[in-house]
Design a protein around this motif. Structure first.
Motif, PDB file in Angstrom:
ATOM      1  N   VAL A 172      19.522  78.429  28.955  1.00 60.74           N
ATOM      2  CA  VAL A 172      19.510  77.573  30.143  1.00 60.74           C
ATOM      3  C   VAL A 172      20.973  77.305  30.483  1.00 60.74           C
ATOM      4  O   VAL A 172      21.726  76.833  29.643  1.00 60.74           O
ATOM      5  N   SER A 173      21.374  77.634  31.717  1.00 58.02           N
ATOM      6  CA  SER A 173      22.765  77.466  32.116  1.00 58.02           C
ATOM      7  C   SER A 173      22.874  76.493  33.273  1.00 58.02           C
ATOM      8  O   SER A 173      22.142  76.593  34.253  1.00 58.02           O
ATOM      9  N   LEU A 174      23.803  75.582  33.139  1.00 56.30           N
ATOM     10  CA  LEU A 174      24.128  74.641  34.203  1.00 56.30           C
ATOM     11  C   LEU A 174      25.557  74.922  34.626  1.00 56.30           C
ATOM     12  O   LEU A 174      26.464  74.909  33.798  1.00 56.30           O
ATOM     13  N   MET A 175      25.750  75.191  35.903  1.00 57.09           N
ATOM     14  CA  MET A 175      27.086  75.466  36.421  1.00 57.09           C
ATOM     15  C   MET A 175      27.557  74.247  37.202  1.00 57.09           C
ATOM     16  O   MET A 175      26.792  73.661  37.973  1.00 57.09           O
ATOM     17  N   ILE A 176      28.817  73.885  36.988  1.00 56.77           N
ATOM     18  CA  ILE A 176      29.412  72.759  37.701  1.00 56.77           C
ATOM     19  C   ILE A 176      30.693  73.278  38.343  1.00 56.77           C
ATOM     20  O   ILE A 176      31.600  73.737  37.641  1.00 56.77           O
ATOM     21  N   ASP A 177      30.761  73.223  39.677  1.00 56.30           N
ATOM     22  CA  ASP A 177      31.950  73.745  40.342  1.00 56.30           C
ATOM     23  C   ASP A 177      33.069  72.701  40.349  1.00 56.30           C
ATOM     24  O   ASP A 177      32.939  71.620  39.793  1.00 56.30           O
ATOM     25  N   ILE A 234      29.613  69.817  41.809  1.00 55.05           N
ATOM     26  CA  ILE A 234      28.292  70.162  42.340  1.00 55.05           C
ATOM     27  C   ILE A 234      27.528  70.941  41.262  1.00 55.05           C
ATOM     28  O   ILE A 234      28.032  71.918  40.725  1.00 55.05           O
ATOM     29  N   TYR A 235      26.309  70.499  40.960  1.00 56.21           N
ATOM     30  CA  TYR A 235      25.492  71.111  39.912  1.00 56.21           C
ATOM     31  C   TYR A 235      24.647  72.247  40.468  1.00 56.21           C
ATOM     32  O   TYR A 235      24.052  72.133  41.537  1.00 56.21           O
ATOM     33  N   SER A 236      24.571  73.346  39.696  1.00 55.96           N
ATOM     34  CA  SER A 236      23.705  74.478  40.028  1.00 55.96           C
ATOM     35  C   SER A 236      23.079  74.976  38.736  1.00 55.96           C
ATOM     36  O   SER A 236      23.770  75.124  37.730  1.00 55.96           O
ATOM     37  N   LEU A 237      21.792  75.230  38.773  1.00 52.62           N
ATOM     38  CA  LEU A 237      21.098  75.779  37.604  1.00 52.62           C
ATOM     39  C   LEU A 237      20.929  77.280  37.780  1.00 52.62           C
ATOM     40  O   LEU A 237      20.614  77.746  38.864  1.00 52.62           O
ATOM     41  N   VAL A 238      21.136  78.020  36.704  1.00 55.87           N
ATOM     42  CA  VAL A 238      20.923  79.462  36.738  1.00 55.87           C
ATOM     43  C   VAL A 238      19.479  79.704  36.347  1.00 55.87           C
ATOM     44  O   VAL A 238      19.049  79.344  35.258  1.00 55.87           O
ATOM     45  N   GLY A 239      18.740  80.299  37.262  1.00 60.57           N
ATOM     46  CA  GLY A 239      17.322  80.523  37.045  1.00 60.57           C
ATOM     47  C   GLY A 239      17.055  81.754  36.206  1.00 60.57           C
ATOM     48  O   GLY A 239      17.969  82.442  35.754  1.00 60.57           O
ATOM     49  N   PHE A 272      21.565  75.499  25.562  1.00 63.30           N
ATOM     50  CA  PHE A 272      21.903  74.943  26.871  1.00 63.30           C
ATOM     51  C   PHE A 272      23.410  75.123  27.052  1.00 63.30           C
ATOM     52  O   PHE A 272      24.212  74.581  26.301  1.00 63.30           O
ATOM     53  N   ILE A 273      23.792  75.908  28.047  1.00 63.94           N
ATOM     54  CA  ILE A 273      25.205  76.243  28.257  1.00 63.94           C
ATOM     55  C   ILE A 273      25.708  75.536  29.505  1.00 63.94           C
ATOM     56  O   ILE A 273      25.118  75.671  30.588  1.00 63.94           O
ATOM     57  N   ILE A 274      26.796  74.810  29.363  1.00 63.83           N
ATOM     58  CA  ILE A 274      27.434  74.153  30.502  1.00 63.83           C
ATOM     59  C   ILE A 274      28.631  75.009  30.908  1.00 63.83           C
ATOM     60  O   ILE A 274      29.567  75.204  30.137  1.00 63.83           O
ATOM     61  N   ASN A 326      35.870  65.184  34.902  1.00 65.15           N
ATOM     62  CA  ASN A 326      35.330  64.913  33.570  1.00 65.15           C
ATOM     63  C   ASN A 326      34.002  64.159  33.665  1.00 65.15           C
ATOM     64  O   ASN A 326      33.093  64.372  32.858  1.00 65.15           O
ATOM     65  N   LYS A 327      33.870  63.302  34.658  1.00 62.44           N
ATOM     66  CA  LYS A 327      32.640  62.515  34.814  1.00 62.44           C
ATOM     67  C   LYS A 327      31.426  63.413  35.018  1.00 62.44           C
ATOM     68  O   LYS A 327      30.362  63.171  34.446  1.00 62.44           O
ATOM     69  N   ALA A 328      31.579  64.474  35.799  1.00 61.15           N
ATOM     70  CA  ALA A 328      30.450  65.375  36.065  1.00 61.15           C
ATOM     71  C   ALA A 328      30.032  66.108  34.796  1.00 61.15           C
ATOM     72  O   ALA A 328      28.837  66.288  34.533  1.00 61.15           O
ATOM     73  N   VAL A 329      31.003  66.525  33.997  1.00 56.85           N
ATOM     74  CA  VAL A 329      30.698  67.236  32.748  1.00 56.85           C
ATOM     75  C   VAL A 329      30.033  66.292  31.751  1.00 56.85           C
ATOM     76  O   VAL A 329      29.046  66.647  31.104  1.00 56.85           O
TER      77      VAL A 329
END
Length: 143
Positions: free
Chosen positions: A60-65, A69-74, A106-108, A116-119
């Protein structure tokens, strides 16, 4: 008895009306077709030294630009931006994923300029919903 044949009139096919019909059909299909737009999140991972991660068939991957902005890799391998970017929205999406895959890594994937707050929010919520194998994606430094 002598029969006379009628003279045949030349039959012309008017192409202009056929072209009009084809143009209308083309226009209809162009308007009614939905185009799939694959979104791609551009992130620049931070560099860190360490050993390479183990390969898992499912993650499960969560990408944060860089803007947080959060994006999940489906499962299709494409990133899908979350509609609700709030803490509650992220928790709701991760709870859905955690129901079936709590033991999956779970990979961030956070950009090196991500706040830092978003992470930390993503890390906290991932722990709350039950993910136990949480890791961060980085690049090996190039010298």
């Amino acid at each position: 008895m002598k029969f006379q044949r009628k003279k045949r009139e030349n039959v012309d096919i008017t192409l202009i009306s056929m072209i009009d019909v084809l143009f209308v059909l083309l226009l209809f299909f162009m308007v009614s077709t939905s185009f799939n737009q694959h979104t791609e999140v551009n992130i620049k991972l931070p560099e860190a030294e360490g050993s390479a991660a183990e390969e898992h068939p499912k993650t499960v991957s969560l990408m944060i630009d860089a803007d947080g902005i959060y994006s999940l890799v489906g499962e299709d391998g494409l990133s899908h931006q979350l509609i609700d970017q709030s803490r509650a929205g992220l928790k709701q999406e991760l709870s859905k994923l955690a129901e079936n895959s709590k033991d999956v890594p779970f990979i961030i994937n956070a950009d090196d300029k991500t706040p830092n707050k978003a992470v930390m929010t993503a890390l906290d919520i991932a722990g709350q919903v039950g993910f136990s194998h949480i890791t961060f994606a980085t690049l090996h430094p190039t010298e």
